[in-house]
Motif scaffolding. Structure first.
Motif, PDB file in Angstrom:
ATOM      1  N   GLU A   1      41.509  29.130  36.269  1.00 19.57           N
ATOM      2  CA  GLU A   1      40.663  29.165  37.457  1.00 19.57           C
ATOM      3  C   GLU A   1      39.207  29.424  37.112  1.00 19.57           C
ATOM      4  OE1 GLU A   1      42.282  31.703  40.454  1.00 19.57           O
ATOM      5  OE2 GLU A   1      44.168  30.594  40.556  1.00 19.57           O
ATOM      6  N   LEU A   2      38.967  30.050  35.953  1.00 18.35           N
ATOM      7  CA  LEU A   2      37.596  30.316  35.527  1.00 18.35           C
ATOM      8  C   LEU A   2      37.588  30.486  34.018  1.00 18.35           C
ATOM      9  CD1 LEU A   2      34.626  30.995  36.371  1.00 18.35           C
ATOM     10  CD2 LEU A   2      35.324  33.394  36.412  1.00 18.35           C
ATOM     11  N   PHE A   3      36.596  29.889  33.363  1.00 26.70           N
ATOM     12  CA  PHE A   3      36.411  30.054  31.918  1.00 26.70           C
ATOM     13  C   PHE A   3      34.946  30.378  31.666  1.00 26.70           C
ATOM     14  CE2 PHE A   3      35.057  28.101  27.856  1.00 26.70           C
ATOM     15  CZ  PHE A   3      35.802  28.875  26.986  1.00 26.70           C
ATOM     16  N   ARG A   4      34.716  31.420  30.877  1.00 30.63           N
ATOM     17  CA  ARG A   4      33.354  31.796  30.504  1.00 30.63           C
ATOM     18  C   ARG A   4      33.289  31.893  28.984  1.00 30.63           C
ATOM     19  NH1 ARG A   4      32.227  36.522  35.082  1.00 30.63           N
ATOM     20  NH2 ARG A   4      31.838  35.085  36.827  1.00 30.63           N
ATOM     21  N   TYR A   5      32.401  31.127  28.417  1.00 34.31           N
ATOM     22  CA  TYR A   5      32.335  30.981  26.962  1.00 34.31           C
ATOM     23  C   TYR A   5      31.496  32.092  26.343  1.00 34.31           C
ATOM     24  CZ  TYR A   5      31.475  28.656  22.459  1.00 34.31           C
ATOM     25  OH  TYR A   5      31.381  28.352  21.126  1.00 34.31           O
ATOM     26  N   ARG A   6      32.099  32.791  25.375  1.00 39.14           N
ATOM     27  CA  ARG A   6      31.424  33.807  24.576  1.00 39.14           C
ATOM     28  C   ARG A   6      30.666  34.836  25.422  1.00 39.14           C
ATOM     29  NH1 ARG A   6      28.755  30.658  19.324  1.00 39.14           N
ATOM     30  NH2 ARG A   6      30.697  29.812  18.488  1.00 39.14           N
ATOM     31  N   ASN A   7      31.290  35.342  26.443  1.00 36.68           N
ATOM     32  CA  ASN A   7      30.614  36.307  27.318  1.00 36.68           C
ATOM     33  C   ASN A   7      31.150  37.724  27.150  1.00 36.68           C
ATOM     34  OD1 ASN A   7      33.157  35.811  28.613  1.00 36.68           O
ATOM     35  ND2 ASN A   7      32.295  36.607  30.519  1.00 36.68           N
ATOM     36  N   ALA A   8      32.117  37.912  26.233  1.00 37.40           N
ATOM     37  CA  ALA A   8      32.752  39.223  26.068  1.00 37.40           C
ATOM     38  C   ALA A   8      32.483  39.752  24.658  1.00 37.40           C
ATOM     39  CB  ALA A   8      34.244  39.126  26.357  1.00 37.40           C
ATOM     40  N   ASN A   9      33.068  40.899  24.344  1.00 38.24           N
ATOM     41  CA  ASN A   9      32.784  41.602  23.096  1.00 38.24           C
ATOM     42  C   ASN A   9      32.944  40.711  21.870  1.00 38.24           C
ATOM     43  OD1 ASN A   9      32.274  43.934  24.490  1.00 38.24           O
ATOM     44  ND2 ASN A   9      34.196  44.951  23.950  1.00 38.24           N
ATOM     45  N   ASP A  10      31.987  40.814  20.950  1.00 38.91           N
ATOM     46  CA  ASP A  10      32.029  40.128  19.650  1.00 38.91           C
ATOM     47  C   ASP A  10      32.127  38.619  19.765  1.00 38.91           C
ATOM     48  OD1 ASP A  10      31.907  42.550  18.209  1.00 38.91           O
ATOM     49  OD2 ASP A  10      34.067  42.825  18.352  1.00 38.91           O
ATOM     50  N   GLY A  11      31.677  38.052  20.879  1.00 37.00           N
ATOM     51  CA  GLY A  11      31.717  36.608  21.043  1.00 37.00           C
ATOM     52  C   GLY A  11      33.014  36.064  21.605  1.00 37.00           C
ATOM     53  N   GLN A  12      33.864  36.931  22.146  1.00 33.85           N
ATOM     54  CA  GLN A  12      35.078  36.437  22.791  1.00 33.85           C
ATOM     55  C   GLN A  12      34.727  35.717  24.091  1.00 33.85           C
ATOM     56  OE1 GLN A  12      38.593  39.083  22.866  1.00 33.85           O
ATOM     57  NE2 GLN A  12      37.336  40.544  21.723  1.00 33.85           N
ATOM     58  N   SER A  13      35.563  34.763  24.450  1.00 34.36           N
ATOM     59  CA  SER A  13      35.456  34.089  25.733  1.00 34.36           C
ATOM     60  C   SER A  13      36.473  34.695  26.696  1.00 34.36           C
ATOM     61  CB  SER A  13      35.718  32.589  25.565  1.00 34.36           C
ATOM     62  OG  SER A  13      34.761  32.004  24.704  1.00 34.36           O
ATOM     63  N   SER A  14      36.274  34.462  27.984  1.00 35.16           N
ATOM     64  CA  SER A  14      37.164  35.047  28.978  1.00 35.16           C
ATOM     65  C   SER A  14      37.750  33.976  29.885  1.00 35.16           C
ATOM     66  CB  SER A  14      36.424  36.103  29.817  1.00 35.16           C
ATOM     67  OG  SER A  14      35.353  35.521  30.529  1.00 35.16           O
ATOM     68  N   TYR A  15      38.962  34.244  30.338  1.00 35.10           N
ATOM     69  CA  TYR A  15      39.688  33.355  31.248  1.00 35.10           C
ATOM     70  C   TYR A  15      40.157  34.132  32.463  1.00 35.10           C
ATOM     71  CZ  TYR A  15      40.368  29.519  27.842  1.00 35.10           C
ATOM     72  OH  TYR A  15      40.197  28.482  26.962  1.00 35.10           O
ATOM     73  N   LEU A  16      40.152  33.450  33.598  1.00 36.56           N
ATOM     74  CA  LEU A  16      40.854  33.909  34.790  1.00 36.56           C
ATOM     75  C   LEU A  16      41.948  32.897  35.068  1.00 36.56           C
ATOM     76  CD1 LEU A  16      40.993  35.942  37.173  1.00 36.56           C
ATOM     77  CD2 LEU A  16      39.607  34.307  38.474  1.00 36.56           C
ATOM     78  N   LEU A  17      43.194  33.373  35.121  1.00 35.66           N
ATOM     79  CA  LEU A  17      44.347  32.505  35.340  1.00 35.66           C
ATOM     80  C   LEU A  17      45.023  32.838  36.660  1.00 35.66           C
ATOM     81  CD1 LEU A  17      46.099  32.751  31.831  1.00 35.66           C
ATOM     82  CD2 LEU A  17      44.204  31.254  32.513  1.00 35.66           C
ATOM     83  N   GLY A  18      45.623  31.823  37.253  1.00 34.57           N
ATOM     84  CA  GLY A  18      46.509  32.004  38.386  1.00 34.57           C
ATOM     85  C   GLY A  18      47.766  31.200  38.140  1.00 34.57           C
ATOM     86  N   LEU A  19      48.814  31.476  38.902  1.00 33.48           N
ATOM     87  CA  LEU A  19      50.026  30.685  38.768  1.00 33.48           C
ATOM     88  C   LEU A  19      49.754  29.243  39.152  1.00 33.48           C
ATOM     89  CD1 LEU A  19      52.667  33.185  40.195  1.00 33.48           C
ATOM     90  CD2 LEU A  19      52.390  32.475  37.807  1.00 33.48           C
ATOM     91  N   LYS A  20      50.414  28.338  38.473  1.00 35.06           N
ATOM     92  CA  LYS A  20      50.138  26.917  38.638  1.00 35.06           C
ATOM     93  C   LYS A  20      50.447  26.476  40.068  1.00 35.06           C
ATOM     94  CE  LYS A  20      51.286  24.337  35.193  1.00 35.06           C
ATOM     95  NZ  LYS A  20      52.127  23.576  34.241  1.00 35.06           N
ATOM     96  N   ASP A  21      49.500  25.742  40.617  1.00 41.52           N
ATOM     97  CA  ASP A  21      49.626  25.156  41.954  1.00 41.52           C
ATOM     98  C   ASP A  21      49.447  23.658  41.796  1.00 41.52           C
ATOM     99  OD1 ASP A  21      49.367  24.229  44.537  1.00 41.52           O
ATOM    100  OD2 ASP A  21      47.871  25.697  45.153  1.00 41.52           O
ATOM    101  N   ASP A  22      50.450  22.894  42.160  1.00 42.18           N
ATOM    102  CA  ASP A  22      50.371  21.442  41.953  1.00 42.18           C
ATOM    103  C   ASP A  22      49.234  20.800  42.717  1.00 42.18           C
ATOM    104  OD1 ASP A  22      52.540  21.528  40.268  1.00 42.18           O
ATOM    105  OD2 ASP A  22      54.003  21.091  41.839  1.00 42.18           O
ATOM    106  N   ASP A  23      48.765  21.493  43.768  1.00 41.20           N
ATOM    107  CA  ASP A  23      47.669  20.947  44.562  1.00 41.20           C
ATOM    108  C   ASP A  23      46.302  21.437  44.100  1.00 41.20           C
ATOM    109  OD1 ASP A  23      49.444  19.586  46.234  1.00 41.20           O
ATOM    110  OD2 ASP A  23      49.738  21.372  47.475  1.00 41.20           O
ATOM    111  N   PHE A  24      46.285  22.284  43.054  1.00 45.68           N
ATOM    112  CA  PHE A  24      45.033  22.879  42.593  1.00 45.68           C
ATOM    113  C   PHE A  24      44.169  21.833  41.891  1.00 45.68           C
ATOM    114  CE2 PHE A  24      42.651  24.906  39.101  1.00 45.68           C
ATOM    115  CZ  PHE A  24      41.841  25.761  39.833  1.00 45.68           C
ATOM    116  N   ILE A  25      42.895  21.771  42.276  1.00 45.96           N
ATOM    117  CA  ILE A  25      41.937  20.884  41.635  1.00 45.96           C
ATOM    118  C   ILE A  25      40.823  21.754  41.056  1.00 45.96           C
ATOM    119  CG2 ILE A  25      40.304  18.994  41.917  1.00 45.96           C
ATOM    120  CD1 ILE A  25      41.951  18.069  44.313  1.00 45.96           C
ATOM    121  N   PRO A  26      40.713  21.873  39.698  1.00 41.79           N
ATOM    122  CA  PRO A  26      39.687  22.746  39.116  1.00 41.79           C
ATOM    123  C   PRO A  26      38.296  22.268  39.459  1.00 41.79           C
ATOM    124  CG  PRO A  26      40.720  21.382  37.433  1.00 41.79           C
ATOM    125  CD  PRO A  26      41.499  21.158  38.700  1.00 41.79           C
TER     126      PRO A  26
END
Length: 233
Positions: free
Chosen positions: A207-232
Motif C-alpha cells: 500500500e505504500l513504499f518509501r525508499y531509504r527513509n529508515a535507519n541505515d538506509g533501510q526502506s519501509s513498506y506498508l502492507l495490507g491483506l490482498k484485495d483483488d479490487d485494489f489498484i495501487p
C-alpha cells in the motif's frame, strides 16, 4: 502514563545513538507518531511488535498516546524477553511478551527451524522494524505467512528492510553498501522485485513504499491483506 524502566545500555540495539536515554525515548515516540500517521493507530489499537527487542516501541506508544489497548511483543532473543517479563510486564497488564525460539544466526543461533508459534488473536497493526534486515528470504517467507494469520482483516503491517533494484535476490553484509557490516546477518540486502513477489504470494499487497527513509538506509513498506479490487496508486 506508566513510567517504565529503561533497559541496560548493553541491551539496546540499533547503534550508539540509543545509548543516550533521551534519544532512546525520543525514537520510540517518533515511531508511534509515524504509525499513527500511516497506519491510523491510536489508544484503542491492538499492536503486535515482531522483533520487539526491549520494547522501545511500547515506551513510545505510551509516551505519545498515554495508553494502548493491547500490545504483544515477540522476539527470538530470549534475554530481552526475560528482561521484559521481569521489568515491564508487571507494570503493563495490557502487554505480553513471548520468546519465539526460531533460529537466527545473529540473535538466536541455536533455535529451531520451524515457526509454529501462534497467538490466538488478531491485531490492528503489526510492526517489524529492522527485522527482515537481519533475515534470509526463506525465513522472511515463513514470517510473512505467520503475520498473515495474525493481522485483522482491515489491519496494516509496517516493516523496514534493505531492498534495491538490480541486485542479487539476497546478499549478506554486501561490500560498500552504506557502511562496513560485520557478524552474521548484520545486513541482508534483498532484490526489491523478489521481495515484493513473496509479499504477494503470502496474501499481502503493497500500500505504500518509501525508499531509504529508515535507519541505515533501510526502506519501509506498508502492507495490507490482498484485495483483488485494489489498484495501487
Amino acid at each position: 502514563m506508566v513510567n517504565l524502566p529503561l533497559p541496560p545500555r548493553e541491551m539496546r540495539w540499533g547503534g550508539p545513538r540509543y545509548l543516550d536515554d533521551a534519544n532512546y525515548i525520543k525514537s520510540g515516540i517518533q515511531n508511534a507518531q509515524m504509525l499513527e500517521s500511516i497506519c491510523g493507530i491510536g489508544p484503542d489499537s491492538r499492536i503486535l511488535d515482531v522483533g520487539c527487542g526491549q520494547a522501545r516501541l511500547l515506551r513510545g506508544l505510551l509516551s505519545y498516546f498515554g495508553s494502548i489497548q493491547r500490545y504483544v511483543g515477540i522476539d527470538v532473543h530470549e534475554p530481552s524477553i526475560r528482561w521484559l517479563q521481569s521489568n515491564i510486564a508487571p507494570l503493563t497488564p495490557f502487554a505480553e511478551f513471548y520468546h519465539v525460539p526460531f533460529q537466527n544466526a545473529r540473535y538466536n543461533p541455536h533455535g529451531t527451524r520451524t515457526l509454529d508459534f501462534g497467538i490466538p488473536e488478531k491485531f490492528d497493526c503489526i510492526v517489524l522494524i529492522s527485522v527482515f534486515s537481519h533475515m534470509h528470504l526463506a525465513d522472511i517467507t515463513l514470517y510473512l505467512d505467520f503475520i498473515n494469520k495474525a493481522v485483522a482483516n482491515d489491519g496494516k503491517v509496517y516493516l523496514t528492510l534493505f531492498v534495491e533494484d538490480d541486485v542479487a535476490e539476497e546478499e549478506e553484509n554486501p561490500d560498500g553498501y552504506y557502511k562496513k557490516w560485520s557478524g552474521a546477518l548484520h545486513c541482508v540486502r534483498l532484490n526489491r522485485q523478489e521481495f515484493e513477489r513473496r509479499i504477494r504470494q503470502s496474501g499481502f499487497q503493497v500500500e505504500l513504499f518509501r525508499y531509504r527513509n529508515a535507519n541505515d538506509g533501510q526502506s519501509s513498506y506498508l502492507l495490507g491483506l490482498k484485495d483483488d479490487d485494489f489498484i495501487p496508486s
